[in-house]
Each structure stands twice: as structure tokens, then as C-alpha cells.
Write a protein that holds these residues in place. Structure first.
Motif, PDB file in Angstrom:
ATOM      1  N   ALA A 118      39.872   2.604 -14.915  1.00  0.00           N
ATOM      2  CA  ALA A 118      38.673   2.308 -14.125  1.00  0.00           C
ATOM      3  C   ALA A 118      38.947   1.210 -13.105  1.00  0.00           C
ATOM      4  CB  ALA A 118      37.531   1.902 -15.048  1.00  0.00           C
ATOM      5  N   ARG A 119      39.743   0.227 -13.493  1.00  0.00           N
ATOM      6  CA  ARG A 119      40.040  -0.884 -12.580  1.00  0.00           C
ATOM      7  C   ARG A 119      40.996  -0.460 -11.478  1.00  0.00           C
ATOM      8  NH1 ARG A 119      40.975  -4.300 -17.189  1.00  0.00           N
ATOM      9  NH2 ARG A 119      43.172  -4.164 -16.665  1.00  0.00           N
ATOM     10  N   ALA A 120      42.036   0.286 -11.850  1.00  0.00           N
ATOM     11  CA  ALA A 120      43.094   0.617 -10.890  1.00  0.00           C
ATOM     12  C   ALA A 120      42.661   1.688  -9.896  1.00  0.00           C
ATOM     13  CB  ALA A 120      44.343   1.081 -11.635  1.00  0.00           C
ATOM     14  N   GLN A 121      41.813   2.635 -10.355  1.00  0.00           N
ATOM     15  CA  GLN A 121      41.364   3.731  -9.494  1.00  0.00           C
ATOM     16  C   GLN A 121      42.548   4.456  -8.855  1.00  0.00           C
ATOM     17  OE1 GLN A 121      37.913   4.896  -8.744  1.00  0.00           O
ATOM     18  NE2 GLN A 121      37.969   3.978 -10.763  1.00  0.00           N
ATOM     19  N   GLU A 122      43.536   4.803  -9.686  1.00  0.00           N
ATOM     20  CA  GLU A 122      44.705   5.524  -9.190  1.00  0.00           C
ATOM     21  C   GLU A 122      44.442   7.026  -9.264  1.00  0.00           C
ATOM     22  OE1 GLU A 122      47.674   4.187 -11.841  1.00  0.00           O
ATOM     23  OE2 GLU A 122      47.939   2.237 -10.865  1.00  0.00           O
ATOM     24  N   PRO A 123      44.498   7.732  -8.132  1.00  0.00           N
ATOM     25  CA  PRO A 123      44.215   9.172  -8.132  1.00  0.00           C
ATOM     26  C   PRO A 123      45.123   9.962  -9.073  1.00  0.00           C
ATOM     27  CG  PRO A 123      44.278   8.310  -5.891  1.00  0.00           C
ATOM     28  CD  PRO A 123      44.785   7.224  -6.784  1.00  0.00           C
ATOM     29  N   ASP A 132      35.458   8.004 -13.710  1.00  0.00           N
ATOM     30  CA  ASP A 132      34.580   8.117 -12.541  1.00  0.00           C
ATOM     31  C   ASP A 132      33.314   8.898 -12.878  1.00  0.00           C
ATOM     32  OD1 ASP A 132      36.297   6.669 -10.987  1.00  0.00           O
ATOM     33  OD2 ASP A 132      37.154   8.394  -9.928  1.00  0.00           O
ATOM     34  N   GLN A 133      33.464   9.949 -13.679  1.00  0.00           N
ATOM     35  CA  GLN A 133      32.304  10.763 -14.056  1.00  0.00           C
ATOM     36  C   GLN A 133      31.325   9.954 -14.906  1.00  0.00           C
ATOM     37  OE1 GLN A 133      34.457  13.988 -15.902  1.00  0.00           O
ATOM     38  NE2 GLN A 133      34.389  15.248 -14.050  1.00  0.00           N
ATOM     39  N   LEU A 134      31.855   9.177 -15.833  1.00  0.00           N
ATOM     40  CA  LEU A 134      30.994   8.355 -16.683  1.00  0.00           C
ATOM     41  C   LEU A 134      30.320   7.249 -15.877  1.00  0.00           C
ATOM     42  CD1 LEU A 134      33.229   8.076 -19.868  1.00  0.00           C
ATOM     43  CD2 LEU A 134      31.068   9.311 -19.655  1.00  0.00           C
ATOM     44  N   ILE A 135      31.053   6.674 -14.937  1.00  0.00           N
ATOM     45  CA  ILE A 135      30.470   5.631 -14.083  1.00  0.00           C
ATOM     46  C   ILE A 135      29.348   6.219 -13.231  1.00  0.00           C
ATOM     47  CG2 ILE A 135      30.937   4.100 -12.124  1.00  0.00           C
ATOM     48  CD1 ILE A 135      33.789   3.742 -13.350  1.00  0.00           C
ATOM     49  N   ALA A 136      29.564   7.423 -12.697  1.00  0.00           N
ATOM     50  CA  ALA A 136      28.542   8.070 -11.870  1.00  0.00           C
ATOM     51  C   ALA A 136      27.285   8.364 -12.693  1.00  0.00           C
ATOM     52  CB  ALA A 136      29.091   9.360 -11.267  1.00  0.00           C
TER      53      ALA A 136
END
Length: 202
Positions: A118-123, A132-136
Motif C-alpha cells: 500500500a505504501r510503495a504503490q508498485e504496479p 487498492d481495491q480495499l482502499i477504494a
């Protein structure tokens, strides 16, 4: 003859799916018993395949973990359906955070790679998409609670995602009792709730 060739052409695909299913079932059992750091060689051996087959399906530990989490997502979806029926935005947010905490506590050591993803946001990290889905989804609950005047305008779904992961991490250490965890959850809730609303309700 053409029918036989067609059947033969389908066999490798069936074998591939069978191997993948076996790997996921065994991996989930190993993650439950030994945590996310379990031996992948042991997973492959118990699934009846070679290590090369495992890595063809799941090139990294994160890829295997993400696939196993996907198979467990039905539980979270069911919780979400129950939460939607509550009709109370503040309570829905609170219960969603608890549902995520339970999800993050499924395997020992799970919070760490999720927080890192979640912190790194590496594709390229397979865990980035489920995070990302859980955050959304958390953002949706946050916005609903904000519209109801129950949650501070500055709060983001990402903030509460990290809060839930953090509670799951503390819970996973096995060093605190449920009463302490309840106090920690209450502190987090006090931080994101709109205090004017809280004062009006007390």
C-alpha cells in the motif's frame, strides 16, 4: 481423429488448472498453519508439483499470496453485503474496518506485506491491486459517513486502511488481550469521528 486431437489439446490446460488449484489449496493451508513466510518448496511438494511449476504459476511469494487472498475474498464480500443493509453510515464504516481487520488477520505476518504494498504503490507488486481495491471500498464508506456528518472531512480511506492493517499487526503479535485491542479500536474511531456529532450523542 480431429476429436481426439482436440481432446489431447485440452488436456494440458486441464492439467495446468488442476495444478493451480492444488497449489492454492495447499498454500492457503500452509499460510494458515505457518504464516506468510512458509516454505514455498514445501507447498509445491505437498501439492504434488515441482518448484518450477509453482513459480510458473506464481513467480513470487507475493503473487501466490495475492491469489490465495482472492480465493478468500468471498468472506469479505459477504460481510460487505451485510454491512450495506445496516442503513447507518457511521456503523457501516465501523463494521467495515472490523471486517478488514479480520481479513488482514487471516495469516500470521500478512499485515507487513500488505502495508508495504500500500505504501510503495508498485504496479508490479501483485498485492498492490487488492490493496487498492480495499482502499477504494473504504473510501466509499468514509464518504458516506462524511456526508452523514459523522466523520471528519480530512479523513481518507487510505488512512483507515492503514489503521486496520495496524490493528491486525498488533493483534498478530499475540502480546495484547482483546480488551487492549478494543481500546486501540476506540482510539482510532475517536480520531476519525466528527467530535461535534459525538458530543451531541453523549
Amino acid at each position: 481423429m480431429s476429436g481426439e486431437r482436440e481432446q489431447q489439446g485440452r488436456k494440458p490446460r486441464a492439467d495446468v488448472q488442476r495444478n493451480r488449484t492444488a497449489l492454492l489449496e495447499v498454500a492457503q493451508r500452509h499460510f494458515l498453519q505457518h504464516g506468510v513466510g512458509t516454505s514455498l518448496d514445501a507447498v509445491a511438494k505437498e501439492a504434488g508439483v515441482g518448484a518450477g511449476t509453482l513459480y510458473r504459476h506464481f513467480p513470487t511469494r507475493e503473487a501466490l499470496l495475492a491469489a490465495v487472498l482472492q480465493t478468500r475474498s468471498e468472506e469479505l464480500v459477504a460481510r460487505r453485503e451485510d454491512i450495506v443493509r445496516l442503513g447507518d453510515a457511521s456503523e457501516a464504516l465501523r463494521q467495515w474496518l472490523r471486517a478488514m481487520e479480520e481479513y488482514f488477520s487471516a495469516f500470521s505476518g500478512l499485515p507487513e506485506p500488505l502495508m508495504a504494498a500500500a505504501r510503495a504503490q508498485e504496479p508490479g507488486n501483485p498485492l498492490t491491486l487488492p490493496c487498492d481495491q480495499l482502499i477504494a471500498t473504504t473510501d466509499e464508506y468514509v464518504r458516506a459517513a462524511q456526508q452523514a456528518g459523522d466523520t471528519r472531512a480530512s479523513v481518507k480511506g487510505y488512512d483507515l486502511f492503514l489503521a486496520s492493517v495496524s490493528v491486525a499487526w498488533v493483534r498478530g503479535t499475540g502480546t495484547v488481550d482483546e480488551e487492549s485491542l478494543d481500546r486501540l479500536r476506540a482510539l482510532i474511531e475517536d480520531g476519525y469521528r466528527e467530535h461535534d456529532v459525538q458530543n451531541n450523542r453523549t
